[in-house]
Design a protein around this motif. Structure first.
Motif, PDB file in Angstrom:
ATOM      1  N   ILE A 145      57.095  74.406  77.027  1.00 29.88           N
ATOM      2  CA  ILE A 145      56.183  73.501  76.316  1.00 29.88           C
ATOM      3  C   ILE A 145      54.711  73.875  76.511  1.00 29.88           C
ATOM      4  N   GLU A 146      54.436  74.968  77.205  1.00 25.63           N
ATOM      5  CA  GLU A 146      53.055  75.324  77.517  1.00 25.63           C
ATOM      6  C   GLU A 146      52.208  75.461  76.256  1.00 25.63           C
ATOM      7  N   LYS A 147      52.786  76.092  75.215  1.00 26.82           N
ATOM      8  CA  LYS A 147      52.012  76.296  73.994  1.00 26.82           C
ATOM      9  C   LYS A 147      51.799  74.980  73.254  1.00 26.82           C
ATOM     10  N   PHE A 148      52.772  74.056  73.324  1.00 26.63           N
ATOM     11  CA  PHE A 148      52.591  72.740  72.721  1.00 26.63           C
ATOM     12  C   PHE A 148      51.424  72.019  73.386  1.00 26.63           C
ATOM     13  N   GLU A 149      51.379  72.089  74.710  1.00 22.82           N
ATOM     14  CA  GLU A 149      50.309  71.432  75.444  1.00 22.82           C
ATOM     15  C   GLU A 149      48.947  72.036  75.094  1.00 22.82           C
ATOM     16  N   ARG A 150      48.891  73.363  74.972  1.00 19.44           N
ATOM     17  CA  ARG A 150      47.628  74.020  74.629  1.00 19.44           C
ATOM     18  C   ARG A 150      47.187  73.663  73.223  1.00 19.44           C
TER      19      ARG A 150
ATOM     20  N   TYR B 269      47.904  70.993  71.636  1.00 15.21           N
ATOM     21  CA  TYR B 269      47.477  69.587  71.651  1.00 15.21           C
ATOM     22  C   TYR B 269      46.053  69.476  72.192  1.00 15.21           C
ATOM     23  N   ARG B 270      45.782  70.166  73.290  1.00 17.95           N
ATOM     24  CA  ARG B 270      44.441  70.118  73.882  1.00 17.95           C
ATOM     25  C   ARG B 270      43.389  70.675  72.929  1.00 17.95           C
ATOM     26  N   GLU B 271      43.756  71.690  72.159  1.00 13.94           N
ATOM     27  CA  GLU B 271      42.818  72.310  71.226  1.00 13.94           C
ATOM     28  C   GLU B 271      42.737  71.569  69.893  1.00 13.94           C
ATOM     29  N   GLY B 272      43.516  70.482  69.746  1.00 10.88           N
ATOM     30  CA  GLY B 272      43.443  69.672  68.535  1.00 10.88           C
ATOM     31  C   GLY B 272      44.171  70.241  67.339  1.00 10.88           C
ATOM     32  N   ILE B 273      45.036  71.219  67.572  1.00 11.96           N
ATOM     33  CA  ILE B 273      45.785  71.825  66.458  1.00 11.96           C
ATOM     34  C   ILE B 273      46.965  70.947  66.074  1.00 11.96           C
ATOM     35  N   ILE B 274      47.656  70.386  67.077  1.00 11.70           N
ATOM     36  CA  ILE B 274      48.754  69.451  66.837  1.00 11.70           C
ATOM     37  C   ILE B 274      48.388  68.100  67.437  1.00 11.70           C
TER      38      ILE B 274
ATOM     39  N   LYS C 153      58.971  63.951  77.931  1.00 11.38           N
ATOM     40  CA  LYS C 153      58.885  62.553  77.509  1.00 11.38           C
ATOM     41  C   LYS C 153      57.570  61.907  77.930  1.00 11.38           C
ATOM     42  N   GLU C 154      57.035  62.352  79.052  1.00 14.31           N
ATOM     43  CA  GLU C 154      55.806  61.764  79.585  1.00 14.31           C
ATOM     44  C   GLU C 154      54.543  62.409  79.016  1.00 14.31           C
ATOM     45  N   ALA C 155      54.695  63.486  78.248  1.00 13.53           N
ATOM     46  CA  ALA C 155      53.538  64.194  77.703  1.00 13.53           C
ATOM     47  C   ALA C 155      52.834  63.355  76.633  1.00 13.53           C
ATOM     48  N   GLU C 156      51.517  63.459  76.563  1.00  8.58           N
ATOM     49  CA  GLU C 156      50.738  62.688  75.597  1.00  8.58           C
ATOM     50  C   GLU C 156      51.039  63.095  74.166  1.00  8.58           C
TER      51      GLU C 156
END
Length: 369
Positions: free
Chosen positions: A297-302, A304-309, A325-328
Motif C-alpha cells: 500500500i506504500e504507493k497508495f499512501e504516497r 494520497y499524501r500528494e493529493g492524486i487519490i 482499514k485504519e488508513a485515512e
C-alpha cells in the motif's frame, strides 16, 4: 407460522463460517438474529486441523442433520498461516477451495440443503481458455455441483457467463453497488453529484458496463480509459500496458469516480489517476468490490499524501489487512447486512430478486440526500 410446518421453510438455518470468513460470518449471524429477534446463534462450530506435512481436515462440532447449511469461505484470505515441515505457510486460494470441499464431505449428505457463499469466486480470472491452458473456474463449479451443492452465491464475478458450466446448480452473482454508493455519498459530505461536476470512469473496456450502470444511477457522464498493450511479450502472466488512452468529456474541475471489480497491484489505478490529474480533475475516488493490494500500500499512501487519490472504497468481501482499514485514504464497505438478508430470504425459500437490482434503492437514497 411455526417453521417446521411452513412448507416454504428449507430447514433449520446453519452457517459454517470457515476460518477465512469468521469475522464476516459472525456479523452475518448477528444481523440474522436481530432480524428474527432470536437469541440463538446460527453458527455451526468447525475446526480446521492441519497436519505437520500440510495436509488438513475439517471437523464439524455439532449435528447438521436436516439443516439448511450455508458455507462461507473467503478464498482470497492470505492472512491465515499454518506450520508445515517446521515453517509457516500462508493459505492460498487452492487450499481455501479444498476446505470448502472438506466441509461438504464432513456434512456427509445429512443436510437438507447446502449453499456455498464465495464472495470472491474461486479462480474467477481463469474463466475462459485461450490455447493450451486450464479452465479452473468452470472445473471448480462443476466439482461443487457433483458434490451436491444446491446453490452458489458470489459477488461481481469477473465473467458471470462462467455459470454456464453448471446446469443443475443455482448460481447467483450479486453486486455491492448500493452499499458502495451509500457509503460513498455518506462519507464524502462535500461531494456534489451533478452532471457538470462529476464523472464516472471505467479503467478499461471490460469494466465499461459497470461504469455505465454507476453513471446511470448517479445521473452523471461516463468516460473510458483504453489499455493499449504490448501483445508481443508477457510479463507476470499478462501483456504489459504501453499507454492508457482516454475517451470521454473534459474532466477539468470535476470529481471523478473510477469503478472496477478489483484492485490487484493498483498500477492501472495509479496510471489513470495521474492522467486525470494532468487533465486537472478535482478529486479522484476509486471504488472496487475487491481490494487485494498485491504489491503493498506504500504507493497508495504516497498518492494520497500528494493529493492524486482522495479515497479508495472497497468491501469486506475479501480480507483487508487491519493497517489498511485504519488508513485515512481507505473506506471499508460492510456487506454483512446485505448477505444476512439474502441468507434469511433463501432459508425461507423466498425470492431474492429485489437484491439483484439496486437501481430503485439507489434512486431513493439519492433523492433523500
Amino acid at each position: 407460522m411455526d417453521n417446521i410446518t411452513n412448507p416454504l421453510f428449507n430447514g433449520e438455518l446453519g452457517i459454517v463460517a470457515l476460518e477465512s470468513c469468521r469475522e464476516l460470518g459472525e456479523k452475518i449471524n448477528y444481523h440474522i438474529r436481530e432480524k428474527r429477534d432470536e437469541d440463538k446463534s446460527y453458527l455451526i462450530k468447525s475446526e480446521n486441523i492441519r497436519f505437520s506435512n500440510g495436509e488438513g481436515k475439517i471437523k464439524l462440532e455439532e449435528s447438521i442433520r436436516g439443516k439448511d447449511v450455508y458455507i462461507l469461505c473467503d478464498v482470497g484470505n492470505y492472512s491465515i498461516e499454518y506450520k508445515m515441515f517446521g515453517f509457516m505457510n500462508h493459505m492460498g486460494p487452492d487450499e481455501h477451495f479444498q476446505d470448502i470441499k472438506r466441509t461438504i464431505s464432513a456434512i456427509r449428505g445429512k443436510a437438507e440443503r447446502i449453499t456455498v457463499i464465495m464472495p470472491l469466486l474461486y479462480a474467477s480470472r481463469q474463466h475462459r481458455r485461450k490455447g493450451r491452458e486450464s479452465l479452473d473456474c468452470a472445473m471448480a463449479l462443476q466439482e461443487l455441483e457433483r458434490l451436491g451443492v444446491h446453490e452458489i452465491i458470489t459477488f461481481d464475478a469477473h465473467d458471470p457467463n462462467v455459470q454456464n458450466a453448471i446446469t443443475l446448480t443455482s448460481f447467483e452473482n450479486l453486486y455491492p453497488t448500493y452499499d458502495i454508493v451509500k457509503t460513498f455519498i455518506k462519507d464524502e459530505e462535500d461531494l456534489e453529484i451533478d452532471k457538470n461536476k462529476m464523472i464516472v470512469i471505467s479503467p478499461d473496456t471490460g469494466a465499461m458496463d459497470r461504469a455505465i450502470y454507476y453513471s446511470s444511477v448517479l445521473g452523471v457522464d461516463v468516460g473510458l480509459f483504453y489499455k493499449r498493450r504490448d501483445h508481443s511479450r508477457v510479463v507476470n502472466g499478462k501483456n504489459p500496458i504501453v499507454e492508457h488512452e482516454y475517451m470521454g468529456r473534459d474532466v477539468e474541475g470535476c470529481d471523478v469516480l473510477i469503478v472496477d471489480d478489483m484492485i490487484a497491484s493498483g498500477e492501472s489505478v495509479f496510471d489513470i489517476a495521474l492522467e486525470l490529474k494532468k487533465r486537472n480533475a478535482k478529486n479522484v475516488y476509486v471504488a472496487a468490490t475487491f481490494a487485494f493490494f498485491t504489491e503493498g500500500i506504500e504507493k497508495f499512501e504516497r498518492f494520497y499524501r500528494e493529493g492524486i487519490i482522495k479515497r479508495v472504497y472497497s468491501t469486506n468481501l475479501t480480507y483487508i489487512p487491519p493497517h489498511v482499514k485504519e488508513a485515512e485514504w481507505f473506506k471499508e464497505v460492510d456487506m454483512s447486512f446485505f448477505i444476512a438478508m439474502v441468507v434469511n430470504k433463501l432459508n425461507y425459500n423466498k425470492s431474492i430478486s429485489s437484491y439483484l437490482d439496486a437501481t430503485r434503492v439507489i434512486e431513493e437514497l439519492l433523492s433523500n440526500k
